[in-house]
Design a protein around this motif. Structure first.
Motif, PDB file in Angstrom:
ATOM      1  N   LYS A  75       0.863  -1.173   0.000  1.00  0.00           N
ATOM      2  CA  LYS A  75       0.000   0.000   0.000  1.00  0.00           C
ATOM      3  C   LYS A  75       0.904   1.228   0.000  1.00  0.00           C
ATOM      4  O   LYS A  75       1.853   1.308   0.784  1.00  0.00           O
ATOM      5  CB  LYS A  75      -0.901   0.016   1.233  1.00  0.00           C
ATOM      6  CG  LYS A  75      -1.803   1.242   1.321  1.00  0.00           C
ATOM      7  CD  LYS A  75      -2.654   1.193   2.592  1.00  0.00           C
ATOM      8  CE  LYS A  75      -3.539   2.415   2.695  1.00  0.00           C
ATOM      9  NZ  LYS A  75      -4.363   2.385   3.947  1.00  0.00           N
ATOM     10  N   ASP A 122       1.165   5.292   0.477  1.00  0.00           N
ATOM     11  CA  ASP A 122       0.536   6.502   0.989  1.00  0.00           C
ATOM     12  C   ASP A 122       1.053   7.689   0.173  1.00  0.00           C
ATOM     13  O   ASP A 122       2.195   8.126   0.343  1.00  0.00           O
ATOM     14  CB  ASP A 122       0.897   6.686   2.472  1.00  0.00           C
ATOM     15  CG  ASP A 122       0.162   7.864   3.119  1.00  0.00           C
ATOM     16  OD1 ASP A 122      -0.305   8.748   2.376  1.00  0.00           O
ATOM     17  OD2 ASP A 122       0.068   7.899   4.358  1.00  0.00           O
ATOM     18  N   GLU A 143      -1.300  -4.598  -9.971  1.00  0.00           N
ATOM     19  CA  GLU A 143      -1.434  -5.390  -8.748  1.00  0.00           C
ATOM     20  C   GLU A 143      -1.026  -6.845  -8.965  1.00  0.00           C
ATOM     21  O   GLU A 143      -0.484  -7.484  -8.067  1.00  0.00           O
ATOM     22  CB  GLU A 143      -2.869  -5.317  -8.233  1.00  0.00           C
ATOM     23  CG  GLU A 143      -3.271  -3.926  -7.743  1.00  0.00           C
ATOM     24  CD  GLU A 143      -4.651  -3.900  -7.137  1.00  0.00           C
ATOM     25  OE1 GLU A 143      -5.396  -4.907  -7.299  1.00  0.00           O
ATOM     26  OE2 GLU A 143      -4.998  -2.894  -6.496  1.00  0.00           O
ATOM     27  N   GLU A 164      -0.664  -4.495   3.320  1.00  0.00           N
ATOM     28  CA  GLU A 164      -2.048  -4.633   3.756  1.00  0.00           C
ATOM     29  C   GLU A 164      -2.614  -5.937   3.210  1.00  0.00           C
ATOM     30  O   GLU A 164      -2.114  -6.487   2.218  1.00  0.00           O
ATOM     31  CB  GLU A 164      -2.899  -3.451   3.284  1.00  0.00           C
ATOM     32  CG  GLU A 164      -3.065  -3.328   1.783  1.00  0.00           C
ATOM     33  CD  GLU A 164      -4.000  -2.183   1.386  1.00  0.00           C
ATOM     34  OE1 GLU A 164      -4.737  -1.695   2.263  1.00  0.00           O
ATOM     35  OE2 GLU A 164      -3.997  -1.796   0.204  1.00  0.00           O
ATOM     36  N   ARG A 203      -5.830  -7.478   1.536  1.00  0.00           N
ATOM     37  CA  ARG A 203      -7.072  -7.046   0.889  1.00  0.00           C
ATOM     38  C   ARG A 203      -7.332  -7.869  -0.360  1.00  0.00           C
ATOM     39  O   ARG A 203      -6.508  -8.685  -0.789  1.00  0.00           O
ATOM     40  CB  ARG A 203      -7.004  -5.572   0.536  1.00  0.00           C
ATOM     41  CG  ARG A 203      -5.950  -5.195  -0.487  1.00  0.00           C
ATOM     42  CD  ARG A 203      -6.114  -3.730  -0.891  1.00  0.00           C
ATOM     43  NE  ARG A 203      -5.076  -3.250  -1.771  1.00  0.00           N
ATOM     44  CZ  ARG A 203      -5.049  -3.428  -3.098  1.00  0.00           C
ATOM     45  NH1 ARG A 203      -6.025  -4.101  -3.698  1.00  0.00           N
ATOM     46  NH2 ARG A 203      -4.070  -2.931  -3.833  1.00  0.00           N
TER      47      ARG A 203
END
Length: 236
Positions: free
Chosen positions: A7, A9, A40, A61, A63
């Motif tokens: 992930k 930021d 991804e 993360e 997900r």
């Protein structure tokens, strides 16, 4: 499927591009001066990019994400390697010191002009992203026609600078991404843009402006416009 994936930021990302270089799978791209996970299915979730991030913008993360596609990654790596292997042999980076002009043979003789070029290659498309000649350099980004239109181009513009040239109309590419990488990855001290007065030449000026913004660096820059008859029209 639910799996571990990185992930990013964007608030913490400073656009240095270190993570994109560290990602061997090619899952990360630099877009508008920020790192983004654009593929991804290329991310293996191992996090080679994490220790290379100076601002801590990358974490893991769990997900929903596409499964890691190793075959697609290897195919992309093979294509990139093939493109590198087929690169023009003449585009190998070189650095050299310009020689001083030879003295005139007689008072009436005209001094021979001497090239002030400091490095090779000069085409933006062929130029490496990282090279020793960029460190501490004053960068000249010029429309290739400008050297033909302006008679004293070497003495007034190339001298003391690292030179990159291109034509946004004939190349039909956006130079901003390549220039962003060069500016972000090296210690560039200033940027001078030399363009022609014709409208299509605005593409090279806009590419430099965008690259400076995307790099996140505050570097002095100026634009010099050359008329088609060889006069300097404007310096901003």
């Amino acid at each position: 499927m639910i799996r571990r994936i990185i992930k990013i930021d964007e608030e913490k990302c400073n656009g240095c591009g270190a993570c994109a270089k560290a990602c061997h799978e090619g899952a990360i791209d630099m877009i508008d001066g920020k790192a983004r996970l654009t593929r991804e299915h290329y991310c293996d979730g191992l996090g080679d990019c994490l220790p290379n991030c100076p601002t801590g913008a990358i974490t893991f993360e769990e997900r929903e994400a596409p499964a890691y596609d190793e075959a697609a990654v290897k195919a992309a790596q093979a294509k990139k390697a093939q493109a590198s292997a087929c690169a023009c042999p003449g585009s190998a980076p070189k650095t050299f010191a310009p020689k001083a002009p030879a003295p005139a043979a007689a008072p009436s003789a005209q001094q021979a002009s001497t090239s002030q070029l400091r490095q090779w290659p000069v085409q933006i498309k062929l130029a490496p992203v990282s090279a020793p000649f960029y460190e501490g350099a004053k960068l000249l980004v010029a429309a290739d026609c400008s050297a033909y239109a302006y008679a004293n181009f070497h003495a007034d513009f190339i001298r003391g600078r690292v030179t990159l040239i291109g034509c946004p109309k004939l190349d039909a590419v956006d130079y901003s991404d390549k220039l962003t990488e060069i500016i972000a990855s090296n210690d560039i001290k200033s940027v001078t843009v030399v363009r022609m007065e014709v409208p299509c030449c605005g593409g090279i000026e806009n590419a430099v402006k965008k690259a400076l913004q995307q790099s996140g660096k505050f570097i002095p820059w100026q634009v010099v416009t050359i008329a088609t008859d060889g006069r300097i029209l404007d310096e901003a």
